[in-house]
Motif scaffolding. Structure first.
Motif, PDB file in Angstrom:
ATOM      1  N   HIS A 150     -11.332  50.551  42.131  1.00  0.00           N
ATOM      2  CA  HIS A 150     -11.060  49.325  41.386  1.00  0.00           C
ATOM      3  C   HIS A 150      -9.600  48.921  41.536  1.00  0.00           C
ATOM      4  CE1 HIS A 150     -11.699  46.265  38.414  1.00  0.00           C
ATOM      5  NE2 HIS A 150     -10.795  46.780  37.579  1.00  0.00           N
ATOM      6  N   PHE A 151      -8.701  49.893  41.550  1.00  0.00           N
ATOM      7  CA  PHE A 151      -7.274  49.646  41.756  1.00  0.00           C
ATOM      8  C   PHE A 151      -7.046  48.929  43.091  1.00  0.00           C
ATOM      9  CE2 PHE A 151      -3.072  50.735  43.326  1.00  0.00           C
ATOM     10  CZ  PHE A 151      -2.265  50.638  42.213  1.00  0.00           C
ATOM     11  N   GLN A 152      -7.669  49.442  44.141  1.00  0.00           N
ATOM     12  CA  GLN A 152      -7.503  48.835  45.459  1.00  0.00           C
ATOM     13  C   GLN A 152      -8.096  47.427  45.510  1.00  0.00           C
ATOM     14  OE1 GLN A 152      -9.069  52.241  47.888  1.00  0.00           O
ATOM     15  NE2 GLN A 152      -7.141  52.013  48.978  1.00  0.00           N
ATOM     16  N   ARG A 153      -9.252  47.249  44.870  1.00  0.00           N
ATOM     17  CA  ARG A 153      -9.858  45.911  44.892  1.00  0.00           C
ATOM     18  C   ARG A 153      -9.008  44.900  44.126  1.00  0.00           C
ATOM     19  NH1 ARG A 153     -14.394  49.240  44.535  1.00  0.00           N
ATOM     20  NH2 ARG A 153     -14.439  49.137  42.255  1.00  0.00           N
ATOM     21  N   LEU A 154      -8.494  45.323  42.975  1.00  0.00           N
ATOM     22  CA  LEU A 154      -7.615  44.427  42.220  1.00  0.00           C
ATOM     23  C   LEU A 154      -6.366  44.082  43.039  1.00  0.00           C
ATOM     24  CD1 LEU A 154      -7.629  45.933  38.594  1.00  0.00           C
ATOM     25  CD2 LEU A 154      -8.570  43.731  39.309  1.00  0.00           C
ATOM     26  N   LEU A 155      -5.817  45.091  43.678  1.00  0.00           N
ATOM     27  CA  LEU A 155      -4.594  44.893  44.460  1.00  0.00           C
ATOM     28  C   LEU A 155      -4.848  43.981  45.655  1.00  0.00           C
ATOM     29  CD1 LEU A 155      -1.659  45.885  44.359  1.00  0.00           C
ATOM     30  CD2 LEU A 155      -2.313  47.752  45.874  1.00  0.00           C
ATOM     31  N   GLN A 156      -6.019  44.143  46.268  1.00  0.00           N
ATOM     32  CA  GLN A 156      -6.354  43.363  47.454  1.00  0.00           C
ATOM     33  C   GLN A 156      -6.442  41.871  47.145  1.00  0.00           C
ATOM     34  OE1 GLN A 156      -6.863  45.059  50.642  1.00  0.00           O
ATOM     35  NE2 GLN A 156      -6.306  42.962  51.163  1.00  0.00           N
ATOM     36  N   GLU A 157      -6.821  41.546  45.916  1.00  0.00           N
ATOM     37  CA  GLU A 157      -6.976  40.145  45.544  1.00  0.00           C
ATOM     38  C   GLU A 157      -5.664  39.375  45.665  1.00  0.00           C
ATOM     39  OE1 GLU A 157      -8.579  40.149  41.637  1.00  0.00           O
ATOM     40  OE2 GLU A 157     -10.529  40.952  42.226  1.00  0.00           O
ATOM     41  N   ASP A 158      -4.535  40.030  45.428  1.00  0.00           N
ATOM     42  CA  ASP A 158      -3.227  39.383  45.527  1.00  0.00           C
ATOM     43  C   ASP A 158      -2.450  39.854  46.748  1.00  0.00           C
ATOM     44  OD1 ASP A 158      -3.797  38.071  43.237  1.00  0.00           O
ATOM     45  OD2 ASP A 158      -2.270  39.023  41.990  1.00  0.00           O
ATOM     46  N   SER A 159      -3.143  40.326  47.776  1.00  0.00           N
ATOM     47  CA  SER A 159      -2.452  40.899  48.950  1.00  0.00           C
ATOM     48  C   SER A 159      -2.843  40.206  50.247  1.00  0.00           C
ATOM     49  CB  SER A 159      -2.744  42.408  49.042  1.00  0.00           C
ATOM     50  OG  SER A 159      -2.261  43.085  47.909  1.00  0.00           O
ATOM     51  N   GLN A 160      -3.117  38.911  50.162  1.00  0.00           N
ATOM     52  CA  GLN A 160      -3.358  38.144  51.377  1.00  0.00           C
ATOM     53  C   GLN A 160      -2.013  37.727  51.964  1.00  0.00           C
ATOM     54  OE1 GLN A 160      -6.538  38.046  52.445  1.00  0.00           O
ATOM     55  NE2 GLN A 160      -6.884  39.263  50.580  1.00  0.00           N
ATOM     56  N   LYS A 161      -1.844  37.835  53.275  1.00  0.00           N
ATOM     57  CA  LYS A 161      -0.542  37.567  53.889  1.00  0.00           C
ATOM     58  C   LYS A 161      -0.071  36.146  53.590  1.00  0.00           C
ATOM     59  CE  LYS A 161      -2.018  35.951  58.468  1.00  0.00           C
ATOM     60  NZ  LYS A 161      -1.858  36.141  59.914  1.00  0.00           N
ATOM     61  N   VAL A 162       1.229  35.962  53.538  1.00  0.00           N
ATOM     62  CA  VAL A 162       1.824  34.660  53.265  1.00  0.00           C
ATOM     63  C   VAL A 162       2.672  34.245  54.459  1.00  0.00           C
ATOM     64  CG1 VAL A 162       1.842  35.060  50.781  1.00  0.00           C
ATOM     65  CG2 VAL A 162       3.837  35.708  52.140  1.00  0.00           C
ATOM     66  N   GLU A 163       3.065  32.971  54.490  1.00  0.00           N
ATOM     67  CA  GLU A 163       3.917  32.458  55.557  1.00  0.00           C
ATOM     68  C   GLU A 163       5.372  32.642  55.150  1.00  0.00           C
ATOM     69  OE1 GLU A 163       5.817  31.546  58.448  1.00  0.00           O
ATOM     70  OE2 GLU A 163       3.638  31.418  58.771  1.00  0.00           O
ATOM     71  N   PRO A 164       6.084  33.570  55.767  1.00  0.00           N
ATOM     72  CA  PRO A 164       7.442  33.890  55.305  1.00  0.00           C
ATOM     73  C   PRO A 164       8.436  32.745  55.470  1.00  0.00           C
ATOM     74  CG  PRO A 164       6.955  35.018  57.372  1.00  0.00           C
ATOM     75  CD  PRO A 164       5.676  34.401  56.909  1.00  0.00           C
ATOM     76  N   LEU A 165       8.257  31.899  56.513  1.00  0.00           N
ATOM     77  CA  LEU A 165       9.217  30.820  56.746  1.00  0.00           C
ATOM     78  C   LEU A 165       9.273  29.846  55.575  1.00  0.00           C
ATOM     79  CD1 LEU A 165       8.734  29.981  60.532  1.00  0.00           C
ATOM     80  CD2 LEU A 165      10.707  31.034  59.437  1.00  0.00           C
ATOM     81  N   TYR A 166       8.159  29.697  54.866  1.00  0.00           N
ATOM     82  CA  TYR A 166       8.150  28.810  53.701  1.00  0.00           C
ATOM     83  C   TYR A 166       9.163  29.293  52.662  1.00  0.00           C
ATOM     84  CZ  TYR A 166       6.589  26.721  49.327  1.00  0.00           C
ATOM     85  OH  TYR A 166       6.557  26.069  48.116  1.00  0.00           O
ATOM     86  N   PHE A 167       9.147  30.578  52.405  1.00  0.00           N
ATOM     87  CA  PHE A 167      10.044  31.130  51.387  1.00  0.00           C
ATOM     88  C   PHE A 167      11.481  31.232  51.897  1.00  0.00           C
ATOM     89  CE2 PHE A 167       5.770  32.758  50.692  1.00  0.00           C
ATOM     90  CZ  PHE A 167       5.555  32.356  49.393  1.00  0.00           C
ATOM     91  N   ILE A 168      11.643  31.457  53.219  1.00  0.00           N
ATOM     92  CA  ILE A 168      12.990  31.570  53.792  1.00  0.00           C
ATOM     93  C   ILE A 168      13.672  30.210  53.819  1.00  0.00           C
ATOM     94  CG2 ILE A 168      14.289  32.135  55.877  1.00  0.00           C
ATOM     95  CD1 ILE A 168      12.124  34.218  56.507  1.00  0.00           C
ATOM     96  N   THR A 169      12.978  29.202  54.355  1.00  0.00           N
ATOM     97  CA  THR A 169      13.590  27.883  54.498  1.00  0.00           C
ATOM     98  C   THR A 169      13.856  27.223  53.153  1.00  0.00           C
ATOM     99  OG1 THR A 169      11.376  26.917  54.771  1.00  0.00           O
ATOM    100  CG2 THR A 169      12.598  27.497  56.775  1.00  0.00           C
ATOM    101  N   LYS A 170      13.011  27.474  52.177  1.00  0.00           N
ATOM    102  CA  LYS A 170      13.199  26.885  50.848  1.00  0.00           C
ATOM    103  C   LYS A 170      14.000  27.786  49.917  1.00  0.00           C
ATOM    104  CE  LYS A 170       9.090  23.968  50.999  1.00  0.00           C
ATOM    105  NZ  LYS A 170       9.890  22.715  51.069  1.00  0.00           N
ATOM    106  N   ASP A 171      14.447  28.924  50.459  1.00  0.00           N
ATOM    107  CA  ASP A 171      15.254  29.869  49.687  1.00  0.00           C
ATOM    108  C   ASP A 171      14.556  30.259  48.384  1.00  0.00           C
ATOM    109  OD1 ASP A 171      17.434  31.522  49.339  1.00  0.00           O
ATOM    110  OD2 ASP A 171      18.623  30.006  48.300  1.00  0.00           O
TER     111      ASP A 171
END
Length: 634
Positions: A150-171
């Protein structure tokens, strides 16, 4: 007298009456004492009778109390024997349903009750409870296994990869786990950790479970940045020098820092302090391994293009070292991992110092011809451009210089002899000045350039003048490029090592001009009857008078000197004008030649210009015309 006897008789009678009263009271006391003694005797006899009667009854009462206590213990034991069966039947249904259906709070409570019951049962060590204990143990393990899942399933729900440039460029900070998820995950983590400590099984399996989910998330999130770092290293022009910031490694490092710091905050919220180090290292290793793979690929590219792309190695050393230091400051972790990842390119950066010197030698020796007009060769400009570009990477360069040591670039640095660790103060001379060592490297590079050019030019450039101009031209190019760049402050006071090459070139170039000046030397005989030409102002010399005292043979010698001078001078002037000279060198050489010849010619002309009586047959130049020639040469 009669009265006195009567009074004493009355007193005696009174005393006898008091004695009789006392005797009467004493007799009554004796009688009372005898009665008390008789009563005590009767009481002692009665007490003995009571003791004989009550003693057996007290003993039976004690036996009855012991029997009652034993009965209560048996009843309690029976209850304990019955309790596991009751707990199993009560909790098995909840655990069988799982945390999703039963609810995390109810499920955790059930697993904890099973765990407590098992612990109590193991303390009693009743043989009759062995089967029940085994059942409860299996039930508890099943519950903990479901919690881990259950721990892994809960964690997996918020562990989809993100686009890092969005966070880098917008600081913006990288996303973290939601508060609701953190709370639920924290409850599970705390329970599993407690079970592990209770069972003394080592680290909680949740640590690895967390890393198994979040590790791939970090790797996948940063994958595009890793690919971009490799792609931006590819070159359309093989000879182009790498320019600072044109590779994606800096962006990659910035994204890694943001993602790692967000992950560290997640870990601090979910785990106890003594677990932070282990779970953080486990989680980040996959992403660091990908970084190491990327650096190895870039290192191969750098090695294949070392003369132009060694600067990329310096930049990577700077970027990753900064990333490592920043993360260590915030988390206290990962420095050894980054050091291991950086090692290949760092060794290449060290080796590049000696390789660049060797490349300079190799490229000069490969030249088949040199400019016959003495023009500087491109390798000179390219060599100084390398040094100028190094200044753009001065921070990593100085660190590399300290690590290599003064003159260390002259020896091959074995990768096997270096440490996997990022340098510490103990790994090099802490008193060393990286900028000073770099300045020595620059001078060593320039000396290598000119020593090799000198050896190469001697057989290829015919004539000492062209050889001298070639050396001087190259030297002044180096001097100019240094003075007009950021190299100047570091090499201040060291430029005489460059000026010596200008002086050497000047010496070779002016040799034939010195021979010309010898033709302007004449012999003055002091034992002649004619007056010796006065020294001092040229206006005071009378050329006709000087010639009048000379024989025809002597005059012919003067005429020949003028003729040879004219021919040789004109030839050298023509060669001077056709020879390529840098602006500074043309000025230096023109001034040097004028200072060498003009005073001698002016003196010679003053004395002997009347030798052809102004016809210009022998005396081609007067003082003004030859001065104009000198001006045109500078």
């Amino acid at each position: 007298m009669a009265i006195s006897l009567g009074s004493r008789h009355a007193a005696d009678e009174e005393a006898r009456a008091e004695v009789e009263v006392l005797n009467s009271r004493l007799e009554k006391t004796s009688q009372l004492t005898k009665k008390i003694q008789a009563s005590l005797g009767r009481l002692e006899a009665s007490g003995k009778s009571v003791q004989d009667a009550v003693g057996p009854l007290y003993g039976n009462t004690q036996k009855l109390q012991i029997i009652g206590t034993n009965i209560d213990g048996i009843l309690t034991a029976i209850d304990r024997i019955r309790q596991p069966s009751d707990i199993k039947s009560n909790e098995e249904e909840i655990i069988r349903r799982g945390p999703e259906k039963a609810g995390l709070s109810a499920f955790l409570g059930s697993v904890k009750r099973v765990s407590q019951a098992l612990a109590q049962m193991q303390q009693t060590n009743l043989r009759s409870n062995q089967q029940a204990a085994a059942d409860l143990s299996r039930l508890m393990k099943a519950g903990n296994t479901q919690l881990e899942g259950h721990f892994q399933r809960l964690l997996q729900e918020d562990s989809q990869k993100v686009e890092p440039l969005y966070f880098i460029t917008k600081d913006k900070p990288f996303p973290m786990l939601s508060q609701d998820k953190t709370t639920r995950l924290g409850l599970i983590s705390s329970h599993i950790a407690a079970v592990s400590r209770q069972n003394r099984t080592g680290d909680s399996p949740i640590l690895q479970a967390y890393a198994n989910v979040r590790g791939p998330y970090l790797t996948q999130t940063l994958q595009n940045l890793a690919s971009a770092s490799v792609n931006t290293a590819r070159k359309t022009n093989a000879d182009a020098i790498y320019r600072r910031g044109t590779n994606g490694m800096a962006t990659y490092a910035k994204g890694m820092e943001g993602a790692f710091l967000a992950e560290y905050d997640n870990i601090c919220a979910l785990f106890s302090r003594d677990e932070w180090k282990k779970v953080f290292n486990l989680t980040c290793q996959g992403a660091i391994s990908e970084l190491a793979r990327t650096i190895r690929e870039l290192n191969t590219h750098i090695k294949n293009n070392l003369p132009t792309d060694c600067f990329l190695a310096y930049e990577i050393v700077e970027v990753i070292s900064t990333l490592s230091s920043d993360l260590e400051t915030r988390t206290g972790e990962l420095k050894p991992s980054f050091a291991a990842a950086l090692k290949p390119v760092k060794e290449t950066a060290k080796a590049s110092l000696g390789e660049l010197l060797e490349d300079t030698r190799r490229r000069i020796n490969a030249l088949q011809t040199l400019p016959q007009d003495g023009a500087p060769v491109p390798i000179t400009t390219e060599t100084v451009t390398r040094l100028q570009t190094m200044v753009e990477f001065l921070r990593p360069i100085t660190g590399i210089m300290i690590s290599v040591g003064d003159g260390g670039w002259r020896t091959n640095i074995s990768a096997a002899s270096s440490s996997d660790q990022i340098p510490t103060l103990k790994s090099f001379d802490v008193s060393a000045d990286g900028k000073l060592i770099f300045a020595k490297y620059c001078i060593d590079t320039i000396d290598t350039l000119f020593n090799t050019l000198e050896v190469k030019a001697k057989p290829l450039l015919r004539g000492r003048p062209v050889f001298g101009i070639f050396l001087a031209n190259n030297a002044v190019v180096v001097d100019r490029m240094i003075r007009n760049s950021d190299l100047a402050p570091m090499l201040q006071g060291r430029l005489p090592s460059i000026e010596k090459w200008v002086k050497q070139g000047e010496k070779f170039y002016t040799t034939p001009w010195a021979e010309v000046s010898r033709n302007l030397m004449d012999v003055t005989y002091t034992n002649r009857t004619s007056q010796r030409p006065p020294s001092g102002s040229a206006a005071a010399i009378d050329s006709a008078a000087v010639l009048k005292g000379m024989s025809s043979k002597e005059k012919d010698v003067i005429k020949e000197k003028f003729r040879i001078f004219n021919t040789t001078f004109d030839d050298l002037v023509a060669k001077h004008k056709s020879t390529h000279m840098e602006r500074e060198i043309r000025e230096i050489m023109g001034t040097q030649i004028r200072q060498m010849i003009e005073p001698l010619y002016s003196r010679f002309w003053d004395r002997y210009h009347e030798v052809d009586k102004g016809k210009g047959k022998y005396v081609k130049y007067d003082k003004s015309s030859i001065s104009a020639v000198f001006l045109s040469m500078a």
